[in-house]
Write an enzyme that holds these catalytic residues in place. Structure first.
Site, PDB file in Angstrom:
ATOM      1  N   SER A  52      18.774  51.982  44.780  1.00 43.08           N
ATOM      2  CA  SER A  52      17.896  53.142  44.981  1.00 43.08           C
ATOM      3  C   SER A  52      16.753  53.004  43.987  1.00 43.08           C
ATOM      4  CB  SER A  52      18.686  54.424  44.694  1.00 43.08           C
ATOM      5  OG  SER A  52      17.818  55.522  44.578  1.00 43.08           O
ATOM      6  N   TYR A  57      24.264  59.700  39.914  1.00 38.41           N
ATOM      7  CA  TYR A  57      23.772  58.856  41.019  1.00 38.41           C
ATOM      8  C   TYR A  57      22.891  57.732  40.469  1.00 38.41           C
ATOM      9  CZ  TYR A  57      21.402  57.514  45.368  1.00 38.41           C
ATOM     10  OH  TYR A  57      20.881  56.806  46.434  1.00 38.41           O
TER      11      TYR A  57
END
Ligand code: NDP
Length: 252
Positions: A153, A166
Site C-alpha cells: 500500500s 495497517y
C-alpha cells in the site's frame, strides 16, 4: 496505465493460489487468472462468498477452481500445513501465490490504538503471510517458474498519521518480500515482488474513505494488466521490486 495484450493461454498449466479471493481485488484476480488458463485456489474467510466466486469460475472453466476457507485471524501453522498437504495431493507444484487478503483496521493515533485490534491485524496482514509462505515454499520451489506477490500500500512505503497497524503491517510485508527475494534470488526460480494497487473501488477503499465518491476510483478490473503480467512468464526478470500499479512500466 500499463497496457498488456495478454493471450488467453498466458497462464495455461499454471496453478495459482489467491488469498482474499472472495471479494475486491482478489476476486477479480481469481477470475482473470482462470480466464487466462490457470487453475486457481481461492482462500478467504467467508465460505458463502467463496462459493459464489467458485460457482462463477466453475461455470466458465470446469475443474479448474477449488476453494479453501480459512480465517487468518485464528488459523494456526497446523492449518497452513493441512492446506499444503492437500495441495500436494492435487497438484505437482504451485506456480503462483498472491498474498492479497488484508484487514484495514481502525484509523487512530498510535497512542490510542487498541492492542487487541493491533494483534488481530498483524495476525491477518503479516503473520498469515509468513505462515502461508513458509508452508507453500516447497510447492513453489517445485515449479520451474513461480511467482510470489505480496500486496502493499502507499502507506507501507511512506506512512501517514493515524494509519496505525495497517501501515506498519504493510511495511512488514515489504520487509518479508525483500528478505525472501534475497534468500531465493540464486537458489530457486521463484520471483518475489510486492505490489501497491493504489486506490481501488472496493469495500476496503469505501471503509477508508467513506465520504469519497467511489466512481472517482479505478475498478479492480482496470488493474488486471499489471497483475496478469506479474504472474506471467514475461515477468521472469522482475525480482525484489516494490511495484506500483499506477506507474508500472517493465520496459523502463
Ligand atoms: P477487500 O476488503 O475488498 O477484500 C479483502 C479480502 O481479504 C476479502 O476477500 C476478505 O474476506 C479477505 N480477508 C479479510 N480478513 C480476512 C481473514 N481474517 N482471513 C482470511 N481472509 C480475510 O480489500 P481490497 O480488495 O480493497 O484489498 C486487497 C488488497 O489490496 C489488500 O491487501 C489491501 O491492503 C490492498 N490495497 C487496497 C487498496 C484499495 O484502495 N482497495 C489500496 C492499497 C492497497 P471476506 O470476503 O470474508 O471479508
Amino acid at each position: 496505465m500499463f497496457e498488456y495484450s495478454a493471450p488467453l493461454d498466458l497462464l495455461t498449466d499454471r496453478t495459482i493460489l489467491i488469498t482474499g479471493a472472495s471479494d475486491g481485488i482478489g476476486k477479480v484476480c481469481a477470475k482473470i487468472f482462470a480466464d487466462h488458463g490457470a487453475s486457481v485456489i481461492l482462500l478467504g474467510r467467508t465460505q458463502s462468498k467463496l462459493e459464489q466466486v467458485y460457482d462463477e469460475i466453475e461455470a466458465q472453466h470446469p475443474g479448474r477452481v477449488i476453494i479453501h476457507p480459512l480465517d487468518f485471524s485464528v488459523a494456526t501453522m497446523e492449518d497452513y500445513q493441512v492446506l499444503a498437504s492437500s495441495l500436494d495431493e492435487q497438484f505437482d507444484c504451485l506456480d503462483g501465490l498472491l498474498h492479497n487478503a488484508a484487514l484495514l483496521g481502525i484509523r487512530s493515533p498510535i497512542e490510542f490504538y487498541p492492542d487487541q485490534q493491533w494483534r488481530e491485524l498483524m495476525q491477518v496482514n503479516v503473520n498469515a503471510a509468513f505462515y502461508l509462505t513458509k508452508a507453500l515454499l516447497p510447492a513453489l520451489s517445485r515449479s520451474t517458474d513461480a511467482r510470489l506477490i505480496f500486496t502493499s500500500s502507499s502507506v507501507g512505503r511512506v506512512s501517514r498519521a493515524y494509519w496505525g497497524a495497517y501501515a506498519v503491517s504493510k511495511f512488514a510485508i515489504e520487509g518479508l518480500m525483500q528478505t525472501l527475494a534475497d534468500e531465493l534470488r540464486n537458489t530457486t526460480s521463484i520471483r518475489v515482488n510486492s505490489l501497491n494497487p493504489g486506490g481501488t473501488r472496493t469495500n476496503m477503499r469505501r471503509d477508508a474513505y467513506p465520504a469519497e465518491d467511489p466512481a472517482t476510483q479505478p475498478t479492480a478490473a482496470s488493474l488486471m494488466p499489471v497483475y496478469l503480467y506479474l504472474m506471467s512468464p514475461d515477468a521472469r526478470s522482475l525480482h525484489g521490486q516494490a511495484i506500483n500499479v499506477r506507474d508500472f512500466n517493465p520496459g523502463k
